[in-house]
Motif scaffolding. Structure first.
Motif, PDB file in Angstrom:
ATOM      1  N   THR A  41     -10.333  98.859   8.678  1.00  0.00           N
ATOM      2  CA  THR A  41      -9.115  99.527   9.121  1.00  0.00           C
ATOM      3  C   THR A  41      -9.057  99.579  10.643  1.00  0.00           C
ATOM      4  OG1 THR A  41     -10.193 101.695   9.076  1.00  0.00           O
ATOM      5  CG2 THR A  41      -9.025 101.004   7.072  1.00  0.00           C
ATOM      6  N   THR A  42      -7.865  99.808  11.147  1.00  0.00           N
ATOM      7  CA  THR A  42      -7.661 100.092  12.561  1.00  0.00           C
ATOM      8  C   THR A  42      -7.611 101.606  12.691  1.00  0.00           C
ATOM      9  OG1 THR A  42      -6.424  98.046  12.861  1.00  0.00           O
ATOM     10  CG2 THR A  42      -6.088  99.785  14.515  1.00  0.00           C
ATOM     11  N   VAL A  43      -8.536 102.145  13.460  1.00  0.00           N
ATOM     12  CA  VAL A  43      -8.664 103.595  13.593  1.00  0.00           C
ATOM     13  C   VAL A  43      -7.491 104.143  14.399  1.00  0.00           C
ATOM     14  CG1 VAL A  43     -10.111 105.457  14.512  1.00  0.00           C
ATOM     15  CG2 VAL A  43     -11.162 103.457  13.446  1.00  0.00           C
ATOM     16  N   LEU A  44      -6.980 105.297  13.946  1.00  0.00           N
ATOM     17  CA  LEU A  44      -5.920 105.999  14.677  1.00  0.00           C
ATOM     18  C   LEU A  44      -6.549 107.151  15.458  1.00  0.00           C
ATOM     19  CD1 LEU A  44      -3.186 106.257  11.912  1.00  0.00           C
ATOM     20  CD2 LEU A  44      -3.250 104.684  13.853  1.00  0.00           C
ATOM     21  N   PRO A  45      -6.330 107.217  16.761  1.00  0.00           N
ATOM     22  CA  PRO A  45      -6.908 108.321  17.524  1.00  0.00           C
ATOM     23  C   PRO A  45      -6.355 109.669  17.057  1.00  0.00           C
ATOM     24  CG  PRO A  45      -5.683 106.792  18.953  1.00  0.00           C
ATOM     25  CD  PRO A  45      -5.542 106.315  17.549  1.00  0.00           C
ATOM     26  N   HIS A  46      -7.213 110.659  17.042  1.00  0.00           N
ATOM     27  CA  HIS A  46      -6.864 112.038  16.708  1.00  0.00           C
ATOM     28  C   HIS A  46      -6.373 112.228  15.278  1.00  0.00           C
ATOM     29  CE1 HIS A  46      -7.488 113.006  20.885  1.00  0.00           C
ATOM     30  NE2 HIS A  46      -6.637 112.041  21.226  1.00  0.00           N
ATOM     31  N   SER A  47      -6.705 111.290  14.381  1.00  0.00           N
ATOM     32  CA  SER A  47      -6.309 111.476  12.983  1.00  0.00           C
ATOM     33  C   SER A  47      -7.339 112.371  12.286  1.00  0.00           C
ATOM     34  CB  SER A  47      -6.193 110.128  12.267  1.00  0.00           C
ATOM     35  OG  SER A  47      -7.441 109.462  12.258  1.00  0.00           O
ATOM     36  N   GLN A  48      -6.974 112.869  11.136  1.00  0.00           N
ATOM     37  CA  GLN A  48      -7.892 113.690  10.357  1.00  0.00           C
ATOM     38  C   GLN A  48      -9.166 112.900  10.067  1.00  0.00           C
ATOM     39  OE1 GLN A  48      -7.418 116.792   9.657  1.00  0.00           O
ATOM     40  NE2 GLN A  48      -5.254 117.038  10.097  1.00  0.00           N
ATOM     41  N   ASP A  49     -10.295 113.599   9.893  1.00  0.00           N
ATOM     42  CA  ASP A  49     -11.560 112.904   9.673  1.00  0.00           C
ATOM     43  C   ASP A  49     -11.600 112.136   8.352  1.00  0.00           C
ATOM     44  OD1 ASP A  49     -11.659 115.148   8.062  1.00  0.00           O
ATOM     45  OD2 ASP A  49     -13.701 115.705   8.615  1.00  0.00           O
ATOM     46  N   TYR A  50     -10.727 112.455   7.409  1.00  0.00           N
ATOM     47  CA  TYR A  50     -10.699 111.747   6.130  1.00  0.00           C
ATOM     48  C   TYR A  50      -9.736 110.556   6.131  1.00  0.00           C
ATOM     49  CZ  TYR A  50      -6.944 115.159   5.680  1.00  0.00           C
ATOM     50  OH  TYR A  50      -5.853 115.939   5.906  1.00  0.00           O
ATOM     51  N   VAL A  51      -9.091 110.306   7.255  1.00  0.00           N
ATOM     52  CA  VAL A  51      -8.234 109.124   7.381  1.00  0.00           C
ATOM     53  C   VAL A  51      -9.061 108.036   8.055  1.00  0.00           C
ATOM     54  CG1 VAL A  51      -6.119 108.168   8.381  1.00  0.00           C
ATOM     55  CG2 VAL A  51      -6.145 110.512   7.496  1.00  0.00           C
ATOM     56  N   LYS A  52      -9.388 106.983   7.301  1.00  0.00           N
ATOM     57  CA  LYS A  52     -10.216 105.901   7.836  1.00  0.00           C
ATOM     58  C   LYS A  52      -9.472 105.084   8.876  1.00  0.00           C
ATOM     59  CE  LYS A  52     -14.272 105.979   5.967  1.00  0.00           C
ATOM     60  NZ  LYS A  52     -15.372 106.382   6.828  1.00  0.00           N
ATOM     61  N   GLY A  53      -8.162 105.030   8.773  1.00  0.00           N
ATOM     62  CA  GLY A  53      -7.354 104.242   9.685  1.00  0.00           C
ATOM     63  C   GLY A  53      -6.186 103.640   8.930  1.00  0.00           C
ATOM     64  N   VAL A  54      -5.673 102.523   9.444  1.00  0.00           N
ATOM     65  CA  VAL A  54      -4.544 101.856   8.806  1.00  0.00           C
ATOM     66  C   VAL A  54      -4.889 100.391   8.575  1.00  0.00           C
ATOM     67  CG1 VAL A  54      -2.784 103.427   9.712  1.00  0.00           C
ATOM     68  CG2 VAL A  54      -3.425 101.410  11.040  1.00  0.00           C
ATOM     69  N   VAL A  55      -4.222  99.803   7.560  1.00  0.00           N
ATOM     70  CA  VAL A  55      -4.349  98.373   7.272  1.00  0.00           C
ATOM     71  C   VAL A  55      -2.945  97.775   7.215  1.00  0.00           C
ATOM     72  CG1 VAL A  55      -6.549  98.526   6.041  1.00  0.00           C
ATOM     73  CG2 VAL A  55      -4.406  98.729   4.763  1.00  0.00           C
ATOM     74  N   ASN A  56      -2.893  96.476   7.407  1.00  0.00           N
ATOM     75  CA  ASN A  56      -1.651  95.736   7.299  1.00  0.00           C
ATOM     76  C   ASN A  56      -1.541  95.237   5.860  1.00  0.00           C
ATOM     77  OD1 ASN A  56       0.438  93.866   7.325  1.00  0.00           O
ATOM     78  ND2 ASN A  56      -0.235  92.885   9.207  1.00  0.00           N
ATOM     79  N   LEU A  57      -0.552  95.715   5.148  1.00  0.00           N
ATOM     80  CA  LEU A  57      -0.326  95.300   3.761  1.00  0.00           C
ATOM     81  C   LEU A  57       0.985  94.521   3.725  1.00  0.00           C
ATOM     82  CD1 LEU A  57      -1.284  95.482   0.789  1.00  0.00           C
ATOM     83  CD2 LEU A  57       0.147  97.517   0.586  1.00  0.00           C
ATOM     84  N   ARG A  58       0.885  93.210   3.860  1.00  0.00           N
ATOM     85  CA  ARG A  58       2.047  92.326   3.840  1.00  0.00           C
ATOM     86  C   ARG A  58       3.148  92.813   4.790  1.00  0.00           C
ATOM     87  NH1 ARG A  58       0.027  92.694  -1.077  1.00  0.00           N
ATOM     88  NH2 ARG A  58       1.455  94.259  -1.850  1.00  0.00           N
ATOM     89  N   GLY A  59       2.742  93.151   6.011  1.00  0.00           N
ATOM     90  CA  GLY A  59       3.703  93.549   7.025  1.00  0.00           C
ATOM     91  C   GLY A  59       3.953  95.042   7.123  1.00  0.00           C
ATOM     92  N   SER A  60       3.456  95.821   6.188  1.00  0.00           N
ATOM     93  CA  SER A  60       3.605  97.277   6.233  1.00  0.00           C
ATOM     94  C   SER A  60       2.305  97.914   6.712  1.00  0.00           C
ATOM     95  CB  SER A  60       3.929  97.830   4.847  1.00  0.00           C
ATOM     96  OG  SER A  60       5.187  97.385   4.420  1.00  0.00           O
ATOM     97  N   VAL A  61       2.424  98.951   7.513  1.00  0.00           N
ATOM     98  CA  VAL A  61       1.267  99.701   7.977  1.00  0.00           C
ATOM     99  C   VAL A  61       0.970 100.779   6.943  1.00  0.00           C
ATOM    100  CG1 VAL A  61       0.378 101.211   9.789  1.00  0.00           C
ATOM    101  CG2 VAL A  61       1.815  99.243  10.382  1.00  0.00           C
ATOM    102  N   VAL A  62      -0.255 100.740   6.371  1.00  0.00           N
ATOM    103  CA  VAL A  62      -0.633 101.659   5.307  1.00  0.00           C
ATOM    104  C   VAL A  62      -1.866 102.450   5.737  1.00  0.00           C
ATOM    105  CG1 VAL A  62      -1.410 101.825   2.904  1.00  0.00           C
ATOM    106  CG2 VAL A  62       0.323 100.137   3.547  1.00  0.00           C
ATOM    107  N   ALA A  63      -1.767 103.768   5.731  1.00  0.00           N
ATOM    108  CA  ALA A  63      -2.910 104.623   6.046  1.00  0.00           C
ATOM    109  C   ALA A  63      -3.887 104.601   4.876  1.00  0.00           C
ATOM    110  CB  ALA A  63      -2.440 106.044   6.306  1.00  0.00           C
ATOM    111  N   VAL A  64      -5.192 104.625   5.195  1.00  0.00           N
ATOM    112  CA  VAL A  64      -6.237 104.637   4.168  1.00  0.00           C
ATOM    113  C   VAL A  64      -6.972 105.968   4.248  1.00  0.00           C
ATOM    114  CG1 VAL A  64      -8.355 103.541   3.330  1.00  0.00           C
ATOM    115  CG2 VAL A  64      -6.487 102.131   4.245  1.00  0.00           C
ATOM    116  N   ALA A  69     -14.442 111.934   1.572  1.00  0.00           N
ATOM    117  CA  ALA A  69     -14.354 112.920   2.650  1.00  0.00           C
ATOM    118  C   ALA A  69     -13.297 113.968   2.337  1.00  0.00           C
ATOM    119  CB  ALA A  69     -14.046 112.231   3.974  1.00  0.00           C
ATOM    120  N   ARG A  70     -12.147 113.541   1.828  1.00  0.00           N
ATOM    121  CA  ARG A  70     -11.051 114.480   1.554  1.00  0.00           C
ATOM    122  C   ARG A  70     -11.417 115.476   0.463  1.00  0.00           C
ATOM    123  NH1 ARG A  70      -7.504 117.754   3.187  1.00  0.00           N
ATOM    124  NH2 ARG A  70      -5.455 117.682   2.225  1.00  0.00           N
TER     125      ARG A  70
END
Length: 156
Positions: A41-64, A69-70
């Motif tokens: 994943t691409t990490v998002l600064p200042h996101s919750q600790d249980y958000v690993k980041g985002v991935v590109n899903l066929r052109g859409s940005v999807v949070a993982v 952790a959650r």
């Protein structure tokens, strides 16, 4: 891509069961769009600790979301053996990081029990039902509306 099953009938529902931190959980199959292997994943600064980041899903940005952790089991160190369950909740597409998908099951509504009152309020918030089986196995049905955070990520 998974679709609603023809097995969904009154009094019965199809669920996807999976493991997180050596624990068994399930979600309704109707919210599952696909199951894919782990990709970094691409990490998002200042996101919750249980958000690993985002991935590109066929052109859409999807949070993982790291379900381990959650749910309070500690963070997952993802590897090639982990999976991402892509779910659609309302108009948001979100990925759920899990260890493995176990099965697709048809569950009788009579097998779904209330979470015991003795469980913590947080447990009752995240788990909507406990599914029991004749062989003694149990699955916890996750209430995705409560588990999934307001991510603050604009999803395309």
């Amino acid at each position: 891509m998974l679709q609603n099953s023809a097995h969904d009938t009154p009094g019965r529902r199809d669920v996807v069961s999976f493991r997180v931190a050596e624990q068994d959980f399930c979600i309704d199959i109707g919210v599952v769009r696909e199951i894919r292997g782990w990709t970094p994943t691409t990490v998002l600064p200042h996101s919750q600790d249980y958000v690993k980041g985002v991935v590109n899903l066929r052109g859409s940005v999807v949070a993982v979301v790291d379900l381990s952790a959650r749910l309070g089991f500690g963070p997952t160190e993802p590897s090639a053996r982990h999976i991402i369950i892509i779910v659609m909740i309302g108009d948001q597409t979100i990925g759920l990081l899990a260890d493995v998908v176990s099965d697709i099951l048809t569950i009788d509504d009579t097998a779904m029990r209330q979470v015991p009152d003795i469980a913590s309020e947080v447990a009752r918030d995240f788990i909507s039902k406990v599914v029991t089986f004749d062989d003694g196995r149990m699955l916890r049905k996750i209430d995705l509306a409560r588990v999934l955070p307001e991510l603050g990520v604009e999803l395309a």
